[in-house]
Design a protein around this motif. Structure first.
Motif: not given
Ligand SMILES: NC(=O)C1=CN([C@@H]2O[C@H](COP(=O)(O)OP(=O)(O)OC[C@H]3O[C@@H](n4cnc5c(N)ncnc54)[C@H](OP(=O)(O)O)[C@@H]3O)[C@@H](O)[C@H]2O)C=CC1
Ligand SMILES: CC(=O)N[C@@H](CCC(=O)OP(=O)(O)O)C(=O)O
Length: 316
Positions: A19, A216-217, A259, A262-263, A287-289
């Motif tokens: 990322e 993720r998420g 969701k 996520t992203g 949150e997106d981790n």
């Protein structure tokens, strides 16, 4: 146009490393100086991150080589305990370099700024040693901090994270087969992010993490004991006021779902239910981790350390 700032990334093969490569590649003021991975040494970085336009290769650099390479800042995206030799080499050979560390190693060290800008922005700007917060710890603190003055007793938080939170070293917590149709509780007492959030909020929190089957998420549901009864609208108003100028915190009415985070570059907070007796409030944060939980926050911190606009290069 002025010269871009040169950024070295150590731990570039990992989930957060990938990322970060994309964010650095898309940032108008930054340029990747080097990307360290022992396993991927010799491969082209833009196979992983097409945003990196030049022919940079992953390299297996020693800590001393990292210290000696030309760079304005080095981001360490390494497992806990693996970064100390890099920090020592930079400290010895080029102490003026900025270090952003993504592990938990310096989050309890007063010589390092704690990089949660929405709560501690004034302590981060211009600093050279910044400890990036944990993913759950970020969501937890953002979900609790606005109500601190209204609390009576420790908040209790239920957390769920995607399995990328457990990194790439194989473990039951990133075993996609075992997690299929499953939800796995772990670290039931004393998770490191429980200690981290308690330390930086200045108030004990209770936290139980779980890992879910998606990559993720992350979601945290916070039960907040109130010192005096409040209405749900009052709780919501406290959050709206606290985050009205924060581009990476969105407030919604209902509870966000996994969701929704996520992203997303930032955190979304909502729910704001209060029990019928007014005894406690419930707030949910998604949150997106890998983004606000790690890489996006690292770029916010890097921007602050370099004296740039905090949000430049981020999708806000
Ligand atoms: N994943 C997440 O959601 C979050 C992670 N963090 C933290 O960020 C850090 C990185 O996490 P993540 O990207 O998930 O980790 P990964 O396991 O995905 O990646 C680890 C990286 O470190 C390198 N590495 C591993 N061991 C060593 C070592 N002993 N010496 C040098 N390099 C090493 C690996 O590359 P190679 O072996 O090729 O050299 C790889 O690039 C961790 O401290 C993590 O706790 C923080 C917030 C969220
Ligand atoms: C699912 C999963 O295992 N999540 C990780 C998230 C923490 C993390 O990323 O660790 P740092 O504090 O080192 O940043 C965990 O609970 O340990």
């Amino acid at each position: 146009m002025s010269e871009p700032y040169l950024i070295g990334l150590v731990g570039a093969r990992g989930h957060t490393g990938a990322e970060l490569l994309r964010l650095i590649g898309g940032h108008p003021e930054l340029m990747l100086a080097f990307a360290v991975s022992r396993e991927w040494a010799g491969r082209r970085v833009n196979e992983i991150a097409p945003e990196i336009l030049d022919d940079c290769l992953f390299e297996a650099l020693t800590p001393e080589e990292v210290g000696d390479r030309r760079a304005d800042a080095v981001i360490l995206a390494l497992p806990d305990g693996a970064g100390a030799d890099y920090v020592a080499a930079i400290q010895k050979r080029a102490p003026e370099k900025i270090i952003i560390d993504l592990s938990a190693d310096y989050r309890f060290d007063d010589a390092w700024a704690y990089g949660l800008p929405e709560l501690f922005r004034h302590r981060i700007a211009g600093k050279r040693r910044i400890a990036n917060p944990g993913c759950y710890a970020t969501a937890m603190q953002l979900a609790v901090a606005p109500l601190l003055d209204h609390l009576d007793g420790p908040p209790s938080l239920f957390g769920v994270s995607g399995y990328s939170g457990a990194g790439t070293t194989p473990s039951p917590r990133n075993d996609a087969e075992r997690l299929k149709d499953n939800l796995m509780p772990y670290a039931l007492a004393g998770h490191k992010h429980e200690r981290e959030a308690s330390r930086h909020l200045g108030r004990t929190v209770r936290f139980t993490p779980h890992v879910h089957p998606a990559f993720r998420g992350l979601l945290v549901t916070a039960h907040l004991p109130l010192a005096a009864p409040m209405k749900a609208e009052e709780v919501r108003a406290v959050f709206i006021k606290a985050y009205k100028d924060e581009p990476l915190v969105s407030i919604i009415d209902g509870p966000p779902e996994l969701k929704d985070g996520t992203g997303r570059a930032g955190v979304v907070i909502g729910g704001f239910a209060v029990s019928a007796d007014g005894d406690h409030a419930v707030v949910v944060a998604a949150e997106d981790n890998l983004l606000k939980g790690a890489s996006v926050q690292a770029i916010q911190n890097l921007n602050l350390a370099l004296g740039l606009d905090e949000f430049v290069g981020l999708p806000v």
